[in-house]
Design a protein around this motif. Sequence first.
Motif, short mmCIF file in Angstrom:
data_model
loop_
_atom_site.label_atom_id
_atom_site.label_comp_id
_atom_site.label_asym_id
_atom_site.label_seq_id
_atom_site.Cartn_x
_atom_site.Cartn_y
_atom_site.Cartn_z
N LEU A 1 -6.48 5.18 3.15
CA LEU A 1 -6.53 3.77 3.51
C LEU A 1 -6.79 3.58 5.00
N THR B 1 0.81 -1.22 0.00
CA THR B 1 0.00 0.00 0.00
C THR B 1 0.85 1.27 0.00
N ALA C 1 -4.95 5.50 -3.77
CA ALA C 1 -4.87 4.93 -2.42
C ALA C 1 -3.78 5.60 -1.60
N PHE D 1 -9.03 -1.64 0.39
CA PHE D 1 -8.17 -1.08 -0.65
C PHE D 1 -9.01 -0.46 -1.77
#
Length: 346
Positions: A162, A96, A157, A147
């Motif tokens: 997130l 991420t 993202a 996500f």
Amino acid sequence: MNSSSISKIKKPSLNTPRNFTLVLIICFILLGVCVFASLVLGSRLVGLNEVIDGLFHSNIDSYEANVVRKRISRTVFSLLCGAALGVSGALMQAVTRNPIADPSILGVNTGATLFIVCGIAFLNISTANEYIWLALAGSAITAVFVFGIGSMGRSGATPIKLVLAGAATSAALSSLVLAIMIPRSHVMDEFRFWQVGSVGSGNWSSITTFIPFLIIGILIAIISAPALNALALGDDVATGLGVRTGILRLFAAFSAVLLCGAATALAGPIGFVGLLSTHVMRLILGPDLRFVIPMSAISGAIILTISDVVGRLIGSPGELEVGVVTAFIGAPILIILAMRSKVSSL
């Protein structure tokens, strides 16, 4: 992601940190201290002779030796769960590109919790094998959902999006868990001890069930590490180096969910271990995931095991569950990280 792609990634990878050997030696010493403390300390203190009897003399059936034997399986279980959560946290932060990503923060633990509660309430499950598969399904679905929500909008993202998506999802799923449990007292009785997060129920059966998931997850993580280093430079750069970013994220996320889901199924939703272990290793060794991932496994094992020992000492003659101890330590650290300006990108 094929072998030729990975070979292309190795060129921009960092050299071995100069302090890596020293850090490795210190971590193994700390690991040995944690193991010894876990065998000796608790509501009943045992001496070195009793530890030796419990480890090497199976014919001795004293109370102290039996206490040590029980603590052996508990300690091994704690080490394995800590390693799994440490690697899972490192992978989630890499995939991420979010320095405060963690299974508990992104709601993955809560997804596993919801599925296990549904299994207890509607399917009458009660074994570790059944817990694991439901926890994996809940973790995977929640990870994809968070996500997806966090990726909406122009900026994609971002770390803050997130975290907000994970917090909102976790709150919603927690409400569903309560809605299912409250009318069903038998579900609440079976679930309440698991929910806090504890390694006290660890035994050789649960360890045997857990080991295959741990091995597969860590192997995928180690193989993916060079390509994840390139991903940290940005998707465009990683693609130019031959990395299939979509496949890489899929495999790395699969490994993270596998490790987190299996640990959560057997030990309960223990939070902040992945966050703490990865940040400590990245601070000491730098950002190279070839070293951060395996060292996060070791530091995660240390953090969870010492937290379990602290919980036993604080709660003596009973014990304070390890999930409470890690949350008490991890929450202030999360606040500090969230306040740092560099939290916007990894």
